[in-house]
Design a protein around this motif. Structure first.
Motif, PDB file in Angstrom:
ATOM      1  N   ASP A  45      12.775  -0.838  -7.403  1.00 27.62           N
ATOM      2  CA  ASP A  45      12.855   0.055  -6.249  1.00 27.62           C
ATOM      3  C   ASP A  45      12.471   1.471  -6.682  1.00 27.62           C
ATOM      4  OD1 ASP A  45      13.734   1.825  -4.170  1.00 27.62           O
ATOM      5  OD2 ASP A  45      15.041   0.233  -3.430  1.00 27.62           O
ATOM      6  N   VAL A  46      11.384   1.979  -6.109  1.00 31.65           N
ATOM      7  CA  VAL A  46      10.889   3.301  -6.502  1.00 31.65           C
ATOM      8  C   VAL A  46      11.064   4.313  -5.364  1.00 31.65           C
ATOM      9  CG1 VAL A  46       9.261   2.434  -8.221  1.00 31.65           C
ATOM     10  CG2 VAL A  46       8.516   2.615  -5.842  1.00 31.65           C
ATOM     11  N   LEU A  96       6.587  -3.198  -7.120  1.00 24.04           N
ATOM     12  CA  LEU A  96       7.211  -1.948  -6.674  1.00 24.04           C
ATOM     13  C   LEU A  96       7.574  -2.072  -5.206  1.00 24.04           C
ATOM     14  CD1 LEU A  96       4.899   0.750  -8.317  1.00 24.04           C
ATOM     15  CD2 LEU A  96       6.845  -0.485  -9.308  1.00 24.04           C
ATOM     16  N   THR A  97       8.786  -1.673  -4.882  1.00 23.06           N
ATOM     17  CA  THR A  97       9.229  -1.666  -3.501  1.00 23.06           C
ATOM     18  C   THR A  97       9.884  -0.326  -3.203  1.00 23.06           C
ATOM     19  OG1 THR A  97      10.475  -2.876  -1.810  1.00 23.06           O
ATOM     20  CG2 THR A  97      11.483  -2.686  -3.999  1.00 23.06           C
ATOM     21  N   PHE A 117       0.437  -3.788   7.679  1.00 22.74           N
ATOM     22  CA  PHE A 117      -0.137  -4.411   6.490  1.00 22.74           C
ATOM     23  C   PHE A 117       0.856  -4.374   5.330  1.00 22.74           C
ATOM     24  CE2 PHE A 117      -3.030  -3.794   2.678  1.00 22.74           C
ATOM     25  CZ  PHE A 117      -3.326  -5.139   2.550  1.00 22.74           C
ATOM     26  N   ALA A 118       1.519  -3.242   5.140  1.00 23.24           N
ATOM     27  CA  ALA A 118       2.508  -3.119   4.070  1.00 23.24           C
ATOM     28  C   ALA A 118       3.628  -4.138   4.255  1.00 23.24           C
ATOM     29  CB  ALA A 118       3.078  -1.700   4.044  1.00 23.24           C
ATOM     30  N   THR A 122       0.828  -1.194   0.000  1.00 21.18           N
ATOM     31  CA  THR A 122       0.000   0.000   0.000  1.00 21.18           C
ATOM     32  C   THR A 122       0.872   1.258   0.000  1.00 21.18           C
ATOM     33  OG1 THR A 122      -1.803   1.121   1.179  1.00 21.18           O
ATOM     34  CG2 THR A 122      -0.162   0.022   2.537  1.00 21.18           C
ATOM     35  N   ALA A 123       0.440   2.275  -0.737  1.00 22.61           N
ATOM     36  CA  ALA A 123       1.062   3.605  -0.774  1.00 22.61           C
ATOM     37  C   ALA A 123       2.406   3.653  -1.483  1.00 22.61           C
ATOM     38  CB  ALA A 123       1.224   4.179   0.639  1.00 22.61           C
ATOM     39  N   VAL A 124       2.779   2.583  -2.200  1.00 26.83           N
ATOM     40  CA  VAL A 124       4.089   2.575  -2.863  1.00 26.83           C
ATOM     41  C   VAL A 124       4.062   3.327  -4.195  1.00 26.83           C
ATOM     42  CG1 VAL A 124       3.886   0.467  -4.241  1.00 26.83           C
ATOM     43  CG2 VAL A 124       6.104   1.080  -3.230  1.00 26.83           C
TER      44      VAL A 124
END
Length: 306
Positions: A285-286, A194-195, A267-268, A13-15
């Motif tokens: 990796d973002v 995405l990480t 949760f993430a 979430t939120a990435v």
């Protein structure tokens, strides 16, 4: 038989999945299938960070706003609907693109998961509800972990309804609901993930919660609460259960916000663990921004599928 191509974008979430998915969908001529277990519910927009019609920028989206908050939504239903959509999208000459963070849902579509229809057992459910009331949600969750470890990893201990259903299936069926028939993917899949550096991700999560509060999460959750939507799968979601605890007078609003941020961060972490342990993901990796990786992700999908 030649497998149909399928693009997937996963991550916590939120990435930054949503914004990047629109750019990729436009570049690759995709239709997007939401892989989020809570965005299926109508009237739950702010707390699920649901993409708005404006943000969709004309890209077709599926499996959003298809359920009333009182209704259940299962992995099997997602699998069935998503597979039908994949065929329909291909028939239109487009590339199906699943975007989301619910790992079990993505796995169920990509691989040959089968499900056993186990009828509800009211006596068993009452027994498990009583067990949870006496010993706590964590104890009930540990009971599930002994029966079906994989199922327990995908269900939060506080989602008592889903824990009991998973226990029911595990107890009255020889086949658990997330047992793969084959480790061979059903589709020719390009699975990008995405990480982000953890502290940066946690900062984004905290900021997202602040934005949700400013956009009216309390009012959105209060509307569901006033409609007497209780003990439903939908309002067990992070963002709503904390507000319900506030409405019930169990915690203050400040405590609810702190809990919401903490639960979102946890949760993430669980999402990342799931993807890294259960799925063959090519990670990007973002930390420095998803825009920096747009071309790399696009090239990865093109290289796998075209």
């Amino acid at each position: 038989m030649t497998k149909k191509p399928l693009a997937v974008l996963a991550g916590p979430t939120a990435v930054g999945k949503t914004a990047l998915s629109i750019k990729l969908a436009k570049a690759l001529d995709c239709e997007i299938i939401s892989g989020d277990s809570m965005q299926v519910y109508r009237g739950m927009d702010i707390g699920t960070a649901k993409i708005t019609p404006e943000e969709q920028q004309g890209v077709p989206h599926h499996l959003i706003d298809i359920k009333d908050p009182r209704e259940a939504f299962s992995v099997q239903e997602f699998q069935d609907r998503a597979r039908i959509l994949i065929d329909e999208i291909h028939s239109r000459g487009k590339l199906p693109f699943i975007v989301g963070g619910t790992g079990l849902y993505l796995n169920a579509v990509i691989y040959g998961y089968s499900f056993t229809e186990v009828q509800g057992n009211p006596e068993f459910r009452e027994e498990m509800e009583a067990y949870a009331a006496r010993f706590g949600n964590e104890a009930l969750h540990r009971k599930l972990a002994k029966k079906d470890r994989k199922a327990s990893e995908s269900i939060h201990p506080n989602n008592v309804r889903r824990v009991i259903r998973a226990l029911e299936v595990a107890s009255f069926s020889d086949l658990s609901p997330n047992t793969p028939q084959s480790s061979e993917p059903r589709y020719h899949t390009a699975l990008a993930g995405l990480t982000m550096e953890r502290e940066r991700l946690y900062g984004r999560i905290n900021q997202r919660v602040d934005v949700m509060m400013n956009e009216g999460l309390v009012e959105e959750a209060r509307h569901l609460y006033d409609m007497n939507i209780r003990n439903c799968q939908s309002v067990q979601a992070i963002g709503y259960k904390e507000m319900y605890a506030y409405f019930d007078g169990l915690i203050s609003l400040e405590e609810a916000i702190i809990s919401l941020k903490q639960n979102s961060r946890r949760f993430a972490k669980r999402q990342l663990t799931w993807f890294r342990n259960k799925m063959d993901v090519r990670w990007f990796d973002v930390t420095d921004g998803a825009d920096q990786k747009e071309q790399e992700v696009k090239q990865f999908i093109e290289g796998k599928l075209f």
